[in-house]
Each structure stands twice: as structure tokens, then as C-alpha cells.
Design an enzyme around this catalytic site. Structure first.
Site, PDB file in Angstrom:
ATOM      1  N   SER A   1       0.815  -1.221   0.000  1.00 46.61           N
ATOM      2  CA  SER A   1       0.000   0.000   0.000  1.00 46.61           C
ATOM      3  C   SER A   1       0.846   1.266   0.000  1.00 46.61           C
ATOM      4  CB  SER A   1      -0.925   0.011   1.225  1.00 46.61           C
ATOM      5  OG  SER A   1      -0.179  -0.088   2.427  1.00 46.61           O
TER       6      SER A   1
ATOM      7  N   ASP B   1      -2.102   7.784   7.823  1.00 44.59           N
ATOM      8  CA  ASP B   1      -2.264   7.273   9.182  1.00 44.59           C
ATOM      9  C   ASP B   1      -0.880   6.991   9.743  1.00 44.59           C
ATOM     10  OD1 ASP B   1      -1.417   4.591   8.373  1.00 44.59           O
ATOM     11  OD2 ASP B   1      -3.425   4.322   7.555  1.00 44.59           O
TER      12      ASP B   1
ATOM     13  N   HIS C   1       1.464   4.905   7.257  1.00 44.55           N
ATOM     14  CA  HIS C   1       1.591   5.264   5.845  1.00 44.55           C
ATOM     15  C   HIS C   1       2.070   6.710   5.721  1.00 44.55           C
ATOM     16  CE1 HIS C   1      -1.192   1.831   5.653  1.00 44.55           C
ATOM     17  NE2 HIS C   1      -0.672   1.613   4.455  1.00 44.55           N
TER      18      HIS C   1
END
Length: 416
Positions: free
Chosen positions: A37, A325, A328
Site C-alpha cells: 500500500s 495514518d 503510511h
């Protein structure tokens, strides 16, 4: 004016320190990345969720919540996100792995969480080693064996999701059994000259049936290949203990038998198909961890060793000031990844050097993986640690510069 002309050649011969840019880099445009991600532009939180510059997303094969280890062993499931990783490049950067970590608290039988981190380390060690001589890496589905005997799906003692690859199935009897599986020579337009294949089993043999002790063995076999496990150590009743164990094999295309002696049949359902290039180029891996709120592991660092891999370790905990967050958008990794925005002159564990002072020979052994401490533009004699390979391009550049200065001097003199 003469002193001005002499300034340029004297500057060219001066030894100038080289300060590497810490983080991964590439010498040519023929490079690729593998991620999760943190390099997935299709993530709804992108670009805030990215640890790489957004413009580099097309260079990465990435999927949120997935990893190359996880995707080899499991199909899509409520607990796992599988992704068909596929990318090609002479130079490769790996920044993934965190999605299978102690945070997941996964164990199948008696091996425990630590046992699976050991398997993760084994996998990435073999992946990085094989990738050094491959341009393309592609996760492929294997055709199911024909004429399968009556099988019952295996289960984990912990009630977790049993790995889908390899398939571990329970036989209806204990007669020695074999089935054929094929590792293809190609997948689409990708040539498969080698495969990374998992070979997994429950160890310690002797599975009990009706109070009797039965030996256990599994193997992958062809005319020119054999890899197997066999154990008849009695462990009966409540003392019987088994670990789910995997080895990761380099296997060539061909037809193989998956054979068993005992209660279980094991055969692969996926492999990483790779081609072969005529040079060896070490891969690069960046530490992939969670923020301090979750448990991480050092499997990537343990797997990425010289001479086949260059590891870039974070120097601070995973820290986010402008991300989506807490896990990330790490400040340090974002800075490290800036080196991928341009071609570098050399790659080393100390970082990359984005100076156009080296020839393309730096991508070949033994040059790849090292950067000099100093450079001298013309002088290539003496200590190899302070000189680099010069090129006719730079010689021509300096000659042209001197000619231009002389021409300017002549023009000024003419009009004066």
C-alpha cells in the site's frame, strides 16, 4: 586570460569527495519495484498513504494489504489479500513484506509465530538470490494435477487458514501416492527459465491413525530432480507435535511427481516464474516495518545480504507527520525514495550517487554495489578506491569548455 583557461583543467583533476544519497537508486531506466500500500496509487488514501514519490507508482507492482510472501502461500481470503505480482527490470527495488509480520499472529500447527517469521526469511532469501539473474518476476497459477485421488482438505491445528500453496490434503488411506504437476516454460509473453516453488510439510512424521504409528514422507521428483522429507520418529497421542515447515526451491520448467508416503499429499498450486538475463545485478531492499504501535520483524534485513542484495535500514522508528495514518507516509522512507527519481552513477550500501561521472560499466560486477570515496575526472591510475571509470563524454565536455573559453577570448580580442 591564460590563468582563466588553466583554471578549468586544474579543476578537472582535483579529487572531489562523493557524498552518497542514502536509499535505493538505479543506474539505468530499466528498473522496477515491488511493494504494497505504501507504493500503491490505487489505494483510496493515495497519495497521502505513499512512501514513494507519486510519479513512481507505474514503476512498482504493488497491492495494499498484500506481500510477495503472503501472495505465494494464500489465495484471497478474509484474512489474506493475494496479488499476482509481476514486474520486469534489470535493476530491482523491493519495499514490501510488512503485511505478514508478528502483528498477524499467524501459526498453523505447533511452529508458532516465530516459526513463520523464519519461513518468511527463507522465502525472501531465495527470492533475492534468484532475482539477481532475472529481469522479470511473475507470480503464476499452476494447472491442477490430473487424476487426483480422493482427498480431504487439510486444516491448521490453530483453526487458522491453511496455506493454499502448496496444497496439503489428507488421503483416504496410507497407500504411497503420486500426482503429476507441471512448471511451464512460459506464462503469457514471460519466459520461465526457473521457478521459485514452496515445498511445505508437517514435520516429525508418524501421524497416528487408529492408535497405530505411521511414517510420513513427501517429495517433488523428476528424472533430474529430487527434493524430499521423510521422518518416522514416533510421537503418539498427546505428545505428538508437528511444525508446519517450508523450504523454497529453485526448480526448472518440466513435469514433476508430487509423491507421499503416509497420510498427506502435498503439491504446489503457484510459483514465481522468472526468466534469465546474461548478467548478475544485486537487488535492493528497503526495511519494511510498522510504526511502534505494532510488532514488526527483521526478516527482510536477515534475508537481504551481500553479495546478492543491498539492504537499506531505517535509522529511526516508522514516523509519520504528513501521511494518511500512523503506518503510511514515513518521513525518512519518503526521503530515501527520492533517489529513485533520477538515474544514479553508482549504487552501494551507503546509498546512490546521482552524479553523471561514471560509465554504464557500473551496472556490471564487481562495480555494482560499490561507490568510490572520491572522483577524479581524467586520472584513472592509482588507488581504485579514489578513482572511477572515466568516459570520453566527460573528456569531450571539458575540451569543449576550454575551446569555448578560447573562442570567447578571441572574439573579445577581435572587437577590442
Amino acid at each position: 586570460m591564460l590563468s582563466l583557461i588553466l583554471f578549468f583543467p586544474s579543476f578537472a583533476f582535483a579529487a572531489t569527495p562523493v557524498t552518497p544519497y542514502y536509499g535505493p537508486g538505479h543506474i539505468t531506466f530499466d528498473w522496477c519495484g515491488f511493494g504494497d500500500s505504501r507504493s500503491d496509487c490505487t489505494n483510496p488514501q493515495s497519495p497521502m498513504s505513499l512512501d514513494i514519490p507519486q510519479q513512481l507508482c507505474p514503476k512498482f507492482s504493488s497491492k495494499s494489504s498484500s506481500s510477495m510472501f503472503l501472495s505465494l502461500h494464500w489465495n484471497n481470503h478474509s484474512s489474506f489479500v493475494s496479488y499476482d505480482y509481476f514486474n520486469c527490470g534489470v535493476e530491482k527495488v523491493f519495499y514490501e513484506g510488512v503485511n505478514f509480520s508478528p502483528r498477524k499472529q499467524y501459526s498453523c500447527w505447533d511452529e508458532g509465530v516465530d516459526g513463520w517469521i523464519e519461513l518468511k526469511t527463507r522465502f525472501y532469501t531465495k527470492l533475492y538470490q534468484m532475482a539477481t539473474t532475472s529481469r522479470c518476476i511473475k507470480l503464476i497459477q499452476l494447472q491442477a494435477p490430473s487424476s487426483l485421488p480422493t482427498l480431504q482438505a487439510g486444516v491448521c491445528r490453530t483453526n487458522k487458514q491453511l496455506p493454499d500453496n502448496p496444497r496439503l490434503a489428507l488421503l483416504s488411506d496410507t497407500v504411497p501416492t503420486s500426482v503429476q504437476f507441471v512448471l511451464p516454460g512460459s506464462s503469457g509473453t514471460t519466459i520461465c527459465t526457473k521457478h521459485l516453488v514452496p515445498f511445505c510439510y508437517l514435520n516429525h512424521g508418524c501421524f497416528t491413525t487408529g492408535g497405530s504409528c505411521l511414517p510420513f514422507g513427501v517429495s517433488y521428483v523428476s528424472d533430474s530432480f529430487y527434493y524430499g522429507y521423510y521422518d518416522a520418529t514416533p510421537q503418539i497421542g498427546s505428545t505428538e507435535s508437528h511444525d508446519y515447515v517450508c523450504d523454497y526451491l529453485f526448480m526448472e520448467p518440466g513435469t514433476y511427481n508430487a509423491s507421499t508416503v503416509g497420510k498427506f499429499l502435498v503439491y504446489p498450486t503457484k510459483s514465481y516464474c522468472m526468466d534469465t538475463m546474461n548478467i548478475t545485478v544485486p537487488v535492493q531492499a528497503v526495511q519494511s516495518i510498522w510504526s511502534e504501535q505494532y510488532a514488526s520483524d527483521d526478516a527482510i534485513g536477515q534475508a537481504c545480504k551481500a553479495p546478492y542484495c543491498i539492504f537499506y535500514n531505517k535509522t529511526t522508528p516508522y514516523t509519520v507527520t504528513n501521511g494518511s495514518d500512523a503506518n503510511h507516509g514515513d518521513d525518512e522512507v519518503r526521503m530515501m525514495m527520492q533517489g529513485l527519481l533520477r538515474n544514479s552513477s553508482c549504487i552501494s550500501p551507503q546509498g546512490s550517487t546521482p552524479l553523471a561521472l561514471y560509465s554504464t560499466e557500473m551496472i556490471y560486477e564487481p562495480n555494482y554495489g560499490s561507490c568510490p570515496q572520491f572522483y577524479k575526472l581524467f586520472d584513472t591510475s592509482g588507488n581504485e578506491n579514489i578513482d572511477v571509470i572515466s568516459s570520453s563524454y566527460f573528456v569531450a565536455t571539458w575540451v569543449l569548455l576550454v575551446v569555448v573559453v578560447i573562442l570567447i577570448f578571441v572574439i573579445i580580442s577581435f572587437f577590442c
